[in-house]
Design an enzyme around this catalytic site. Structure first.
Site, PDB file in Angstrom:
ATOM      1  N   ARG A 242       0.855  -1.194   0.000  1.00 22.81           N
ATOM      2  CA  ARG A 242       0.000   0.000   0.000  1.00 22.81           C
ATOM      3  C   ARG A 242       0.890   1.243   0.000  1.00 22.81           C
ATOM      4  O   ARG A 242       1.986   1.226   0.567  1.00 22.81           O
ATOM      5  CB  ARG A 242      -0.915   0.005   1.226  1.00 22.81           C
ATOM      6  CG  ARG A 242      -1.928  -1.139   1.205  1.00 22.81           C
ATOM      7  CD  ARG A 242      -2.811  -1.125   2.453  1.00 22.81           C
ATOM      8  NE  ARG A 242      -3.768  -2.224   2.413  1.00 22.81           N
ATOM      9  CZ  ARG A 242      -3.524  -3.456   2.866  1.00 22.81           C
ATOM     10  NH1 ARG A 242      -2.337  -3.732   3.386  1.00 22.81           N
ATOM     11  NH2 ARG A 242      -4.431  -4.399   2.787  1.00 22.81           N
ATOM     12  N   LYS A 269      -2.708  -2.064   7.363  1.00 19.30           N
ATOM     13  CA  LYS A 269      -4.121  -1.679   7.452  1.00 19.30           C
ATOM     14  C   LYS A 269      -4.949  -2.733   8.187  1.00 19.30           C
ATOM     15  O   LYS A 269      -5.091  -3.866   7.731  1.00 19.30           O
ATOM     16  CB  LYS A 269      -4.677  -1.467   6.048  1.00 19.30           C
ATOM     17  CG  LYS A 269      -6.132  -1.007   6.027  1.00 19.30           C
ATOM     18  CD  LYS A 269      -6.611  -0.811   4.609  1.00 19.30           C
ATOM     19  CE  LYS A 269      -8.063  -0.354   4.571  1.00 19.30           C
ATOM     20  NZ  LYS A 269      -8.549  -0.188   3.187  1.00 19.30           N
ATOM     21  N   HIS A 338      -2.035   3.275  -5.471  1.00 19.83           N
ATOM     22  CA  HIS A 338      -2.616   2.052  -4.937  1.00 19.83           C
ATOM     23  C   HIS A 338      -2.871   1.025  -6.041  1.00 19.83           C
ATOM     24  O   HIS A 338      -3.031  -0.170  -5.777  1.00 19.83           O
ATOM     25  CB  HIS A 338      -3.932   2.380  -4.221  1.00 19.83           C
ATOM     26  CG  HIS A 338      -4.319   1.404  -3.157  1.00 19.83           C
ATOM     27  ND1 HIS A 338      -4.795   0.152  -3.443  1.00 19.83           N
ATOM     28  CD2 HIS A 338      -4.291   1.487  -1.797  1.00 19.83           C
ATOM     29  CE1 HIS A 338      -5.062  -0.496  -2.317  1.00 19.83           C
ATOM     30  NE2 HIS A 338      -4.757   0.291  -1.302  1.00 19.83           N
ATOM     31  N   ARG A 341      -1.123  -2.573  -6.816  1.00 20.60           N
ATOM     32  CA  ARG A 341      -1.550  -3.813  -6.173  1.00 20.60           C
ATOM     33  C   ARG A 341      -2.476  -4.613  -7.087  1.00 20.60           C
ATOM     34  O   ARG A 341      -2.311  -5.822  -7.258  1.00 20.60           O
ATOM     35  CB  ARG A 341      -2.238  -3.495  -4.842  1.00 20.60           C
ATOM     36  CG  ARG A 341      -1.267  -2.943  -3.813  1.00 20.60           C
ATOM     37  CD  ARG A 341      -1.958  -2.380  -2.593  1.00 20.60           C
ATOM     38  NE  ARG A 341      -2.718  -3.350  -1.832  1.00 20.60           N
ATOM     39  CZ  ARG A 341      -2.191  -4.247  -1.013  1.00 20.60           C
ATOM     40  NH1 ARG A 341      -0.875  -4.327  -0.880  1.00 20.60           N
ATOM     41  NH2 ARG A 341      -2.967  -5.072  -0.319  1.00 20.60           N
ATOM     42  N   HIS A 365      -3.363  -9.627   2.577  1.00 27.37           N
ATOM     43  CA  HIS A 365      -4.776  -9.823   2.855  1.00 27.37           C
ATOM     44  C   HIS A 365      -4.908 -10.978   3.838  1.00 27.37           C
ATOM     45  O   HIS A 365      -4.088 -11.889   3.843  1.00 27.37           O
ATOM     46  CB  HIS A 365      -5.542 -10.141   1.571  1.00 27.37           C
ATOM     47  CG  HIS A 365      -5.636  -8.977   0.654  1.00 27.37           C
ATOM     48  ND1 HIS A 365      -5.942  -9.107  -0.688  1.00 27.37           N
ATOM     49  CD2 HIS A 365      -5.448  -7.649   0.862  1.00 27.37           C
ATOM     50  CE1 HIS A 365      -5.943  -7.917  -1.253  1.00 27.37           C
ATOM     51  NE2 HIS A 365      -5.657  -7.015  -0.334  1.00 27.37           N
ATOM     52  N   TYR A 375      -3.060 -14.436   9.652  1.00 26.57           N
ATOM     53  CA  TYR A 375      -1.906 -14.156   8.801  1.00 26.57           C
ATOM     54  C   TYR A 375      -0.679 -14.853   9.379  1.00 26.57           C
ATOM     55  O   TYR A 375      -0.394 -14.757  10.569  1.00 26.57           O
ATOM     56  CB  TYR A 375      -1.637 -12.655   8.722  1.00 26.57           C
ATOM     57  CG  TYR A 375      -0.371 -12.310   7.960  1.00 26.57           C
ATOM     58  CD1 TYR A 375      -0.347 -12.317   6.563  1.00 26.57           C
ATOM     59  CD2 TYR A 375       0.806 -12.002   8.633  1.00 26.57           C
ATOM     60  CE1 TYR A 375       0.806 -12.020   5.868  1.00 26.57           C
ATOM     61  CE2 TYR A 375       1.974 -11.696   7.934  1.00 26.57           C
ATOM     62  CZ  TYR A 375       1.959 -11.709   6.560  1.00 26.57           C
ATOM     63  OH  TYR A 375       3.103 -11.413   5.871  1.00 26.57           O
TER      64      TYR A 375
END
Length: 412
Positions: A242, A269, A338, A341, A365, A375
Site C-alpha cells: 500500500r 491496514k 494504490h 496492487r 490480505h 496471517y
C-alpha cells in the site's frame, strides 16, 4: 421593601455577613469577602434548612426571584427544594457521563491503543464532524433509530455515502459498548439496516494489460524528479505494498543482506484490530535491492527510506500520484499509487499462473489457515520469494519490449 438592582450594586461588605431581604423569604447575603449570594431559609420536616440559588450578578435579581418562586411551589407541594436541587444536579452529572459523546470518547480511548494512528484519527474526526454536533449531548439510552438516521442522513446528503456508512458503523460500535457497560438497553443502529443506499465499492485506477504496463515502466525510466521520488516510483510496482506502507518505510525494517523488508503490524491496514501483531514480510527481488542500495547512499543515515522535504518526516503521501500525473497519467482514470496492487494481483495470476493464495498472502490480505490464523508471515515464503523475483524479471522484459509468454489462467 423589595430589593432593587441599584441597592444590590451599592451594597458593600462589612466585618460580618449582611442579609438584604427581598420578599417571601428570599434574601441576598453579602459576604465579608464581597461575594453576593442568593439564599432562602425554610423549614422542612421540622428542620431548619438553607437553599442556595447562586451568586449575583451571575444570577440576576429577576432570575433569583424565578428560582425562589419555583422553590416555594415545591415546598408548598411537600417537596424539599434543596433535595430536589441535589437530585437535578445528580441527574445532570449522570447525563453528562452517559451522553453519546461521553460514551463514544470512552469507547474510543479503550480501542485507540490497538489501532493504527491513521485509523484512529479518521474515526474520531468522523465522530466529531458528523455525529457529535447533532446528538453528542443526548443521553445515549434515549437515542432512537429515527434520530440516529436523521444524523447520518446529514452526511449522506452532502454526497459522502461511504462516510455515512462508516459513521453508522462507528455509532453501532458505541451503542454496543454502552449496552455492555450498562448505559443503554439496545443498539438502535441495527434497525437501520438497509436504510442507506449501498456504498459504491471503490476501485483504484490501475493498468492490468501487459502492453500498458510496459509503456508505464518506460515512462518511469524517463521521469525527471528527485532521486527519492524516482526510487519510490520504481519500487512501487515491484513490491506492490500500500502507498502508505511504502512511503513510511524505515531503514531499520530493511535487511539488504537477507533481501527482506519487514513492515511493522501497526503500519499494516487493520492488522492490530484483527489481532495480528507480527510484521509483514516482503521478499525483495534483486531489482528492488538495487534501487534501495542506490538510495541508501542518500538517505541511509536517516530514519526514513523516502525522505520528505523535512528530513524528520517521510515523503508526502501525494508524491507518487503527483509523479504519475507529471508523466501524463490520470490518477483517477489511468493509474494511482494504490493501483500497483491490482496490477500485480491480476497479472501474476492471469499471465504468470501464480496461485491466488500466494498472491493474496503477499498482498497482506487475511488468508486464514487451517488453525484459523489470520496471517502467517512465513507461509508460502519460498513461493513468495520466487514469485517476487519472477515478477521483477517479467516487468524488466515488458519494459525492454522482449516477447513475454502469456500463460493461460489456471482452471479449477
Amino acid at each position: 421593601m423589595p430589593l432593587s438592582d441599584v441597592a444590590i450594586k451599592k451594597a458593600k461588605p462589612a466585618t460580618k455577613p449582611q442579609k438584604m431581604p427581598d420578599a417571601d423569604g428570599l434574601y441576598l447575603l453579602v459576604a465579608v469577602s464581597g461575594g453576593k449570594l442568593w439564599r432562602y431559609d425554610y423549614r422542612f420536616g421540622g428542620k431548619r434548612k438553607t437553599l442556595s440559588y447562586g451568586a449575583y450578578p451571575d444570577l440576576s435579581l429577576a432570575r433569583a426571584r424565578e428560582c425562589h418562586g419555583d422553590a416555594r411551589k415545591l415546598l408548598a407541594s411537600g417537596v424539599d427544594p434543596a433535595a430536589s436541587k441535589q437530585a437535578d444536579k445528580l441527574a445532570r452529572q449522570i447525563a453528562a457521563v452517559s451522553s453519546f459523546e461521553a460514551v463514544a470518547r470512552e469507547w474510543f480511548a479503550k480501542h485507540q491503543p490497538s489501532w493504527a494512528k491513521s485509523h484512529s484519527e479518521k474515526v474520531i474526526r468522523r465522530l466529531e464532524k458528523d455525529v457529535f454536533p447533532w446528538m453528542g449531548n443526548r443521553p445515549i439510552s434515549e437515542i432512537t433509530a429515527p434520530e440516529l438516521l436523521a444524523t447520518i442522513r446529514r452526511t449522506e446528503s452532502r454526497g459522502a455515502l461511504d462516510t455515512a456508512h462508516r459513521a453508522l458503523q462507528n455509532c453501532g460500535q458505541v451503542f454496543r459498548y454502552a449496552v455492555a457497560t450498562g448505559r443503554a438497553e439496545r443498539d438502535p443502529s441495527g434497525d437501520l439496516r438497509g436504510a442507506l443506499p449501498p456504498a459504491r465499492t471503490k476501485h483504484y485506477a490501475s493498468i492490468v494489460d501487459p502492453q500498458g504496463v510496459a509503456e508505464l515502466l518506460r515512462a518511469m525510466d524517463g521521469f525527471k524528479g528527485t532521486l527519492v521520488v524516482q526510487c519510490a516510483l520504481k519500487l512501487a510496482p515491484l513490491v506492490f505494498t500500500r502507498p502508505g506502507e511504502l512511503r513510511k518505510a524505515e531503514w531499520s525494517e530493511i535487511d539488504l543482506e537477507k533481501g527482506e523488508w519487514n513492515i511493522p503490524a501497526e503500519r499494516m491496514k487493520g492488522w492490530l484490530r484483527k489481532g495480528i501483531t507480527t510484521p509483514h514480510l516482503v521478499p525483495l527481488s534483486s531489482q528492488s535491492l538495487a534501487i534501495l542500495k542506490e538510495l541508501h547512499a542518500l538517505t541511509g543515515h536517516r530514519r526514513y527510506v523516502f525522505l520528505g522535504r523535512d528530513p524528520q518526516k517521510p515523503m508526502s503521501e501525494a508524491a507518487i500520484n503527483a509523479a504519475l500525473r507529471r508523466m501524463g497519467y490520470d490518477t483517477k482514470e489511468d493509474i494511482t499509487g494504490h493501483g500497483f496492487r491490482a496490477m500485480a494481483r491480476t497479472i501474476l495470476h492471469e499471465e504468470l499462473d501464480i496461485e491466488r493464495d500466494v498472491i493474496e498472502h503477499q498482498l497482506a490480505h487475511s488468508v486464514p489457515d487451517a488453525l484459523g490464523t489470520a496471517y502467517n508471515r512465513t507461509k508460502f515464503i519460498k513461493d513468495r520469494r520466487s514469485m517476487m523475483q519472477v515478477w521483477a524479471d517479467y516487468l524488466d522484459k515488458l519494459k525492454s519490449g522482449a516477447d513475454v509468454i502469456s500463460f493461460p489462467a489456471r482452471t479449477a
